[in-house]
Every structure is written in C-alpha cells, then in structure tokens.
Design an enzyme around this catalytic site. Structure first.
Site, PDB file in Angstrom:
ATOM      1  N   ASP A 207      -2.496  -4.536  14.121  1.00 50.40           N
ATOM      2  CA  ASP A 207      -2.434  -4.640  12.573  1.00 50.40           C
ATOM      3  C   ASP A 207      -3.766  -5.229  12.208  1.00 50.40           C
ATOM      4  O   ASP A 207      -4.031  -4.926  10.858  1.00 50.40           O
ATOM      5  CB  ASP A 207      -1.522  -5.421  11.952  1.00 50.40           C
ATOM      6  CG  ASP A 207      -1.093  -5.295  10.660  1.00 50.40           C
ATOM      7  OD1 ASP A 207      -0.951  -4.046  10.178  1.00 50.40           O
ATOM      8  OD2 ASP A 207      -0.897  -6.304  10.098  1.00 50.40           O
ATOM      9  N   SER A 231      -0.725  -3.376   4.124  1.00 54.28           N
ATOM     10  CA  SER A 231      -0.221  -2.522   5.086  1.00 54.28           C
ATOM     11  C   SER A 231       1.100  -2.225   4.145  1.00 54.28           C
ATOM     12  O   SER A 231       1.852  -2.967   3.684  1.00 54.28           O
ATOM     13  CB  SER A 231       0.118  -3.257   6.257  1.00 54.28           C
ATOM     14  OG  SER A 231      -0.886  -3.601   6.873  1.00 54.28           O
ATOM     15  N   GLN A 281      -0.153   3.836  10.796  1.00 54.21           N
ATOM     16  CA  GLN A 281      -0.079   3.084   9.748  1.00 54.21           C
ATOM     17  C   GLN A 281      -0.551   3.251   8.542  1.00 54.21           C
ATOM     18  O   GLN A 281      -1.848   3.925   8.474  1.00 54.21           O
ATOM     19  CB  GLN A 281      -0.654   1.656  10.048  1.00 54.21           C
ATOM     20  CG  GLN A 281      -0.040   0.699   8.943  1.00 54.21           C
ATOM     21  CD  GLN A 281      -0.979  -0.869   9.299  1.00 54.21           C
ATOM     22  OE1 GLN A 281      -2.017  -1.068   8.725  1.00 54.21           O
ATOM     23  NE2 GLN A 281      -0.205  -1.579  10.216  1.00 54.21           N
TER      24      GLN A 281
END
Length: 288
Positions: A207, A231, A281
């Site tokens: 991430d 995100s 993502q």
C-alpha cells in the site's frame, strides 16, 4: 551493550489482534502512528486479513482478497474487526471482514482461502536486466539527511527497506513521465515461518507504493503542492508462497486515470524470478 530495537516489532505488535471475549469472530486491533493522524490503509487491510484467517483452518491460506476503503480511520481509537463466515467448502473458504470505528465501517473486505492443491501451473517471467537492490539507493539514503518531521518519521519508523529502480518520488517528480515503475522491498528483520503472516505483510507493504505509477505518469510526486490522495479499493491475488523478509520486486504500471481516480497495478516477483502475487488498487488523486 544495548540491543538495537527490532524495526518490525511495532508492525507485528499492531497485527497481533485480540479476541473479543463476549463475541465470536470479533477481534480488536490498534493502529501504528502516522504523520497524517489517519490509519494506514495497508495496516487495516493486513489486520482484516489476519482476522479472517483466524477463523479458517490453518492448512488454508488466502489466495485472493477484495477490499474497499470506506472512511478514513483515526489512529487513537481501537479498530473492531467483525468476521462473517460466508462459506466453508471442501477446497475453498470465504470470509467477509468489516473493520469498524465508532460503529461505522472504515474497510469492508472479502477474502478467499484454499487448501493446497495440484493443477495447471505457469507464470509470467520477471523483467530481465533489473538492477540488484544492493546497487540502488534506499529510502534511508534519500530521506535520512533531511531535517523534516515527515522524512524523519519514514526513516525512523520504517519496517521495510524500499529501493526504487527508476528513482523515488519522495522529493519531486521523476525526470521522465512513464507509468512503469519497479521497486525492491524487504522486511528489515527476519520473520517467523507463518504463511498467513507473510501474506498479510505483503498486503501491508504494497500500500506504500501502489499509486506511485499514477503520480509518475502524471508528473507528480509525494510533495506535489495541494495534492489529496487516498486509497479507494484494493484487490490482491497470491499465486505462490511468499516471504517478505527476502527481496521482492514490484513491477508496476498504471493503465488509466480519470475523474480524480487513478489505477495502479503490480506483479510481485521473488529475487529468483518466481511470480508470487498480483495486485491492483484504485485511488483518489486530486490536485488544485
């Protein structure tokens, strides 16, 4: 002689969830400090996966997850992880996990687990002629000399060694606008032989960089003035066993950005060239 602190200890501590004594399949977790005061998305994603895994037979490891980040979490409040048992089949197990603060979900995730089985086997190859991590500058080399609270945080609190092949975006945009990026990652200390933990830590670590190809292709960086980034969702597939305390190469790309959203993708290879995971993502990226 004073022993140096283990850089992975705070992360492992945050990933160590507590069972709720009054409710089955409910767990509690805490958050690591962040300069923004918001919960790091990789942390809550890893915690949600571990909560789901705690309700699954130990011979079944996660092969995929799909999660949505719904609200920003705050680091000074505990997180409740409520697991729903969706299916227990002969080969596959499915779980839904809601991460909650103040009774409201900050993350909703579904993960699927599978018992080890024989079947078709093939994989893409790792790119050739990639510089070795030892030949690249780490984030510590780039940010260490900078006297700024954020730079000090990311060097003093880091649990992973991060090394960009094309150069990082910490201090400004890249010289070339390209959606291609390659990054070496490795945990800073050895970890136990726990397959679920290593897969959760891969979700945790990725991430940090999943949206960087969007920034790189757009001529932006982490210090772009007035930028807002978050995100939105996260999808992950584990193809093979993985160890995050060994060097892993993220081969990244970005197929599209539109409407204040950008999509980042990654394939993760071991140093020997084995494809161990694929990741996608989408994030919100807004500029003045």
């Amino acid at each position: 002689m004073t022993t140096a602190p283990d850089p992975m200890a705070p992360v492992l501590g945050a990933l160590r969830l507590e069972n709720d004594p009054d409710e089955a399949d409910v767990f509690r977790g805490r958050s690591l400090p962040q300069p923004s005061g918001r919960v790091f998305g990789g942390q809550v994603l890893a915690q949600a996966l571990l909560a789901a895994g705690a309700t699954v037979e130990p011979d079944r490891l996660p092969h995929s997850l799909h999660g949505y980040f719904l609200r920003a979490g705050v680091i000074d409040e505990p997180i409740t992880f409520a697991v729903e048992r969706l299916r227990d089949g002969r080969s596959f197990t499915a779980r839904r996990t809601h991460a909650l603060q103040g009774g409201a979900p900050i993350l909703s995730m579904i993960a699927s687990f599978q018992a080890e089985q024989e079947g078709l086997a093939y994989a893409d190859e790792m790119p050739h002629d990639v510089p070795a991590p030892e030949d690249l500058r780490s984030a510590f080399d780039v940010l260490g000399p900078i006297d700024h609270p954020v730079a000090k945080f990311w060097t003093q609190e880091a649990a992973f060694d991060v090394r960009h092949v094309e150069g990082p975006l910490y201090l400004g945009p890249a010289a070339e606008r390209t959606g291609r990026q390659m990054v070496w990652f490795k945990a800073l200390s050895p970890l136990p032989d726990d397959g679920l933990l290593h897969r959760a830590l891969l979700a945790y670590a990725c991430d940090q960089v999943m949206l960087e190809p969007v920034l790189r292709r757009s001529g932006e960086s982490w210090v772009s003035r007035g930028m807002s980034i978050a995100s939105l969702d996260h999808a992950m597939w584990w193809h093979r066993d993985v160890r995050v305390d060994e060097w892993l190469l993220y081969v990244q790309s970005t197929p599209s950005a539109q409407g204040g959203r950008g999509l980042g993708a990654a394939r993760v290879f071991t140093r020997s060239g084995e494809l161990v995971a694929s990741i996608a993502q989408e994030g919100m990226i807004r500029l003045p």
